[in-house]
Design an enzyme around this catalytic site. Structure first.
Site, mmCIF file in Angstrom:
data_model
loop_
_atom_site.group_PDB
_atom_site.id
_atom_site.type_symbol
_atom_site.label_atom_id
_atom_site.label_comp_id
_atom_site.label_asym_id
_atom_site.label_seq_id
_atom_site.Cartn_x
_atom_site.Cartn_y
_atom_site.Cartn_z
ATOM 1 N N GLU A 1 -1.899 -15.201 -11.939
ATOM 2 C CA GLU A 1 -1.467 -14.324 -10.845
ATOM 3 C C GLU A 1 -2.099 -12.949 -11.059
ATOM 4 O OE1 GLU A 1 2.797 -14.284 -9.697
ATOM 5 O OE2 GLU A 1 2.696 -12.181 -10.305
ATOM 6 N N HIS B 1 -2.691 -8.885 -9.312
ATOM 7 C CA HIS B 1 -2.325 -7.850 -8.344
ATOM 8 C C HIS B 1 -3.269 -6.681 -8.536
ATOM 9 C CE1 HIS B 1 1.319 -9.979 -7.325
ATOM 10 N NE2 HIS B 1 1.507 -10.157 -8.623
ATOM 11 N N ALA C 1 2.294 -10.327 -0.638
ATOM 12 C CA ALA C 1 3.745 -10.241 -0.490
ATOM 13 C C ALA C 1 4.449 -11.568 -0.751
ATOM 14 C CB ALA C 1 4.099 -9.724 0.899
ATOM 15 N N ARG D 1 5.702 0.434 -8.128
ATOM 16 C CA ARG D 1 5.881 0.547 -6.681
ATOM 17 C C ARG D 1 7.324 0.242 -6.299
ATOM 18 N NH1 ARG D 1 1.264 -2.360 -3.604
ATOM 19 N NH2 ARG D 1 2.160 -1.123 -1.921
ATOM 20 N N ASN E 1 -3.881 -14.152 -5.868
ATOM 21 C CA ASN E 1 -3.224 -12.933 -5.431
ATOM 22 C C ASN E 1 -2.502 -13.310 -4.143
ATOM 23 O OD1 ASN E 1 -2.411 -10.480 -4.416
ATOM 24 N ND2 ASN E 1 -4.263 -9.395 -5.005
ATOM 25 N N ARG F 1 -7.365 -1.124 4.303
ATOM 26 C CA ARG F 1 -5.907 -1.045 4.167
ATOM 27 C C ARG F 1 -5.515 -0.136 3.011
ATOM 28 N NH1 ARG F 1 -2.208 -5.569 1.305
ATOM 29 N NH2 ARG F 1 -0.204 -4.600 1.721
ATOM 30 N N PRO G 1 -1.935 -12.722 2.181
ATOM 31 C CA PRO G 1 -1.858 -11.891 3.378
ATOM 32 C C PRO G 1 -2.349 -10.460 3.176
ATOM 33 C CG PRO G 1 0.345 -12.558 2.651
ATOM 34 C CD PRO G 1 -0.640 -13.251 1.783
ATOM 35 N N ASN G 2 -3.080 -10.025 4.178
ATOM 36 C CA ASN G 2 -3.580 -8.658 4.303
ATOM 37 C C ASN G 2 -4.712 -8.302 3.340
ATOM 38 O OD1 ASN G 2 -1.691 -7.968 6.404
ATOM 39 N ND2 ASN G 2 -0.137 -7.963 4.814
ATOM 40 N N ASP H 1 6.319 -23.638 -5.951
ATOM 41 C CA ASP H 1 6.388 -25.095 -6.086
ATOM 42 C C ASP H 1 4.991 -25.717 -6.071
ATOM 43 O OD1 ASP H 1 9.142 -25.036 -6.234
ATOM 44 O OD2 ASP H 1 9.461 -25.751 -4.177
ATOM 45 N N TYR I 1 -5.178 0.432 -2.670
ATOM 46 C CA TYR I 1 -6.024 -0.740 -2.899
ATOM 47 C C TYR I 1 -7.510 -0.420 -3.046
ATOM 48 C CZ TYR I 1 -1.752 -3.065 -1.526
ATOM 49 O OH TYR I 1 -0.453 -3.482 -1.457
#
Length: 147
Positions: A102, A104, A80, A111, A77, A17, A9-10, A90, A22
């Site tokens: 993963e 970020h 949230a 943060r 990524n 943004r 998301p986003n 899962d 970012y």
């Protein structure tokens, strides 16, 4: 190696943004650069603002019927969703042994408190955070070094 990058998301708003967090670059411009750098490998990316879209992309990477959907590894990524989506965790566990890293863009540990916990990290090969968009390149390098 076929690597699928899944953005949550986003992340479709990168470049617009919160550029102070970012950066001001779009993901597509960075992805084009990655494709030019890793010409001996197949890189593909998908983005979904929906939890189910991310889960579907993970399933397709491991079990998809179309060859172009399957991957040798995934860079995720989850945005949230990282912090609370047991369903995505899962799905990562369900596609094992397909490696998932993963990533970020920001240093989540510098943060807000809620960003410091990941429910997806325990089922991933590893986590890379805080290097801006370069976190994706570092993940690709880690996958290539560990194939």
């Amino acid at each position: 190696m076929k690597i699928l990058i899944v953005n949550g998301p986003n992340l479709n708003l990168l470049g617009k943004r919160e550029p102070h967090i970012y950066g001001s670059r779009t993901f597509q411009s960075y992805f084009d650069e990655l494709q030019a750098k890793y010409t001996g490998h197949t890189l593909r990316h998908v983005q979904s603002n929906c939890e189910g879209g991310i889960i579907d992309a993970l399933h397709e990477a491991a079990y998809g019927s179309a060859d172009e959907c399957r991957a040798d590894a995934v860079i995720l990524n989850a945005g949230a969703y990282t912090h609370y989506s047991v369903a995505i965790a899962d799905a990562i566990a369900a596609i094992a042994p397909l490696p998932v890293i993963e990533v970020h863009i920001s240093n989540v540990h510098a943060r807000e408190e809620f960003r410091r916990h990941s429910v997806t990290a325990p089922v991933c090969l590893g986590t890379i955070a805080g290097f801006g968009l370069d976190s994706y390149r570092l993940a690709i390098e880690a996958l290539l070094d560990n194939q």
